[in-house]
Design an enzyme around this catalytic site. Structure first.
Site, PDB file in Angstrom:
ATOM      1  N   SER A   1       0.846  -1.182   0.000  1.00  0.00           N
ATOM      2  CA  SER A   1       0.000   0.000   0.000  1.00  0.00           C
ATOM      3  C   SER A   1       0.885   1.236   0.000  1.00  0.00           C
ATOM      4  O   SER A   1       1.847   1.304   0.764  1.00  0.00           O
ATOM      5  CB  SER A   1      -0.903   0.007   1.235  1.00  0.00           C
TER       6      SER A   1
ATOM      7  N   HIS B   1       2.261  12.201  -0.931  1.00  0.00           N
ATOM      8  CA  HIS B   1       1.789  13.580  -0.793  1.00  0.00           C
ATOM      9  C   HIS B   1       2.897  14.525  -1.265  1.00  0.00           C
ATOM     10  O   HIS B   1       3.820  14.840  -0.510  1.00  0.00           O
ATOM     11  CB  HIS B   1       1.438  13.885   0.659  1.00  0.00           C
TER      12      HIS B   1
ATOM     13  N   HIS C   1      -2.683   7.249  -4.476  1.00  0.00           N
ATOM     14  CA  HIS C   1      -2.772   6.062  -3.626  1.00  0.00           C
ATOM     15  C   HIS C   1      -2.801   4.831  -4.527  1.00  0.00           C
ATOM     16  O   HIS C   1      -3.415   4.831  -5.597  1.00  0.00           O
ATOM     17  CB  HIS C   1      -4.048   6.114  -2.787  1.00  0.00           C
TER      18      HIS C   1
ATOM     19  N   ARG D   1      -3.476  -6.373  -2.715  1.00  0.00           N
ATOM     20  CA  ARG D   1      -3.503  -7.182  -1.507  1.00  0.00           C
ATOM     21  C   ARG D   1      -4.069  -8.569  -1.777  1.00  0.00           C
ATOM     22  O   ARG D   1      -4.790  -8.792  -2.760  1.00  0.00           O
ATOM     23  CB  ARG D   1      -4.332  -6.477  -0.435  1.00  0.00           C
TER      24      ARG D   1
ATOM     25  N   HIS E   1      -6.162   7.572 -16.217  1.00  0.00           N
ATOM     26  CA  HIS E   1      -7.229   6.606 -16.508  1.00  0.00           C
ATOM     27  C   HIS E   1      -6.889   5.744 -17.719  1.00  0.00           C
ATOM     28  O   HIS E   1      -7.234   4.554 -17.751  1.00  0.00           O
ATOM     29  CB  HIS E   1      -8.555   7.332 -16.699  1.00  0.00           C
TER      30      HIS E   1
ATOM     31  N   GLY F   1      -2.391  -3.980  13.720  1.00  0.00           N
ATOM     32  CA  GLY F   1      -1.232  -3.652  12.893  1.00  0.00           C
ATOM     33  C   GLY F   1      -0.419  -2.517  13.496  1.00  0.00           C
ATOM     34  O   GLY F   1      -0.780  -1.913  14.514  1.00  0.00           O
ATOM     35  N   ARG F   2       0.680  -2.203  12.848  1.00  0.00           N
ATOM     36  CA  ARG F   2       1.585  -1.164  13.349  1.00  0.00           C
ATOM     37  C   ARG F   2       1.005   0.211  13.033  1.00  0.00           C
ATOM     38  O   ARG F   2       0.884   0.602  11.870  1.00  0.00           O
ATOM     39  CB  ARG F   2       2.961  -1.335  12.700  1.00  0.00           C
TER      40      ARG F   2
END
Length: 308
Positions: A93, A97, A107, A111, A150, A264-265
């Site tokens: 992931s 920015h 983004h 997964r 796109h 999770g972390r």
């Protein structure tokens, strides 16, 4: 049905992370911090984070591979029959920015999940699926950037069926939508989940196609816009629009919820937050400005390929 091979998926994901980080380091000129971590409940990951770079004010490219005894609610919400199963989850992931407001935030996520058979049920089978996508969040609108992003997504999905891009583009527009604001987070891209057809090899090929085209979708836009001059007005608008990004990630994003619910972390999960954000009460940009044009012409769920 082809054989499920989690080792092969993990090898692809770790290689994808390394390749993307290398390209982003070349673009920025600074080195990402590499932060390995272990999860007490099982598994761990590698967070690659850059702050105060020449190009990226904050960027993170994370790999995680976690296991647990019970699927978190965010992972079983759409499949209640899997609630209570043990699980294995892995993915890459990233959120970037940029400092320059004319360069959009982006983004991407790919997964893989496996829900293990319930203990003591010899007849039950593991249930597996892939998910992912990428989406673009500009602060100032450029049609050629939107079309390029796109088009690259469409080209990546073309080998998997003529309707796949349109389906996943519509899914992305529905998902990245702030219901309490009645507005999209950005100009979308593609998004998919629960992918297990036609078989493991076919579904795995699709996420490889999406993940591997990320830099081709994003970096040409970066190079076109990174040299544009900006001032305090543009930075203030960027900070205001970043507030929408924060609202979505903390209220709606399933990846954020899964990470927090699964123990999770926290530092890795929340690296997606922008470093500088503003909220203003009932603010609307002045009519006729480029800021108003973003809302009127870009945050609309447009068919960008019809624009080309």
């Amino acid at each position: 049905m082809s054989t499920v091979d989690a080792v092969q998926v993990k090898s692809f994901l770790t290689g994808l992370q390394a390749g993307i980080v290398a390209e982003l380091e070349r673009a920025d000129g600074h080195v990402f911090r590499r932060d390995g971590w272990d999860r007490p409940g099982g598994g761990g990951g590698l967070s690659c984070v850059l702050e105060d770079g020449a190009l990226f004010e904050r960027g993170g490219v994370n790999f995680s591979h976690v296991t647990g005894d019970r699927l978190p609610p965010s992972a079983s919400a759409g499949r209640p029959e899997l609630a209570g199963r043990g699980f294995e989850a892995m993915g890459v992931s990233l959120v970037l920015h940029p400092r320059n407001p004319y360069v959009p935030t982006v983004h991407m996520n790919v997964r893989f999940f496996i829900a293990n058979p319930p203990a003591g049920d010899a007849a039950a089978q593991p249930v597996w699926w892939f998910g992912g996508g990428m989406d673009l969040t500009p602060y100032y609108g450029f049609e050629d950037d939107a079309v390029h992003f796109h088009r690259t997504c469409s080209d990546a999905l073309a080998p998997f069926g003529a309707s796949r891009y349109a389906e996943y583009k519509a899914w992305c527009d529905r998902y990245f939508f702030l219901k309490h604001r009645s507005e999209p987070r950005g100009i979308g891209g593609v998004f998919f989940d629960d992918l297990c057809a036609p078989d493991f090899e076919g579904a795995f090929a699709l996420i490889r196609a999406v993940g591997s085209r990320f830099t081709a979708a994003y970096l040409p836009i970066v190079e076109r816009r990174r040299g544009l001059a900006y001032g305090e007005r543009e930075r203030s608008w960027q900070a205001f629009r970043r507030g929408r990004y924060v609202e979505f990630n903390l209220v709606f994003d399933r990846g954020t919820l899964f990470g927090l619910q699964s123990g999770g972390r926290t530092e890795s999960i929340l690296m997606s937050m922008p470093p500088k954000v503003e909220w203003r009460y009932d603010y609307h940009p002045e009519a006729g400005t480029e800021e108003a044009r973003l809302n009127a012409e870009f945050l609309t769920g447009r068919d960008w390929l019809a624009t080309a």
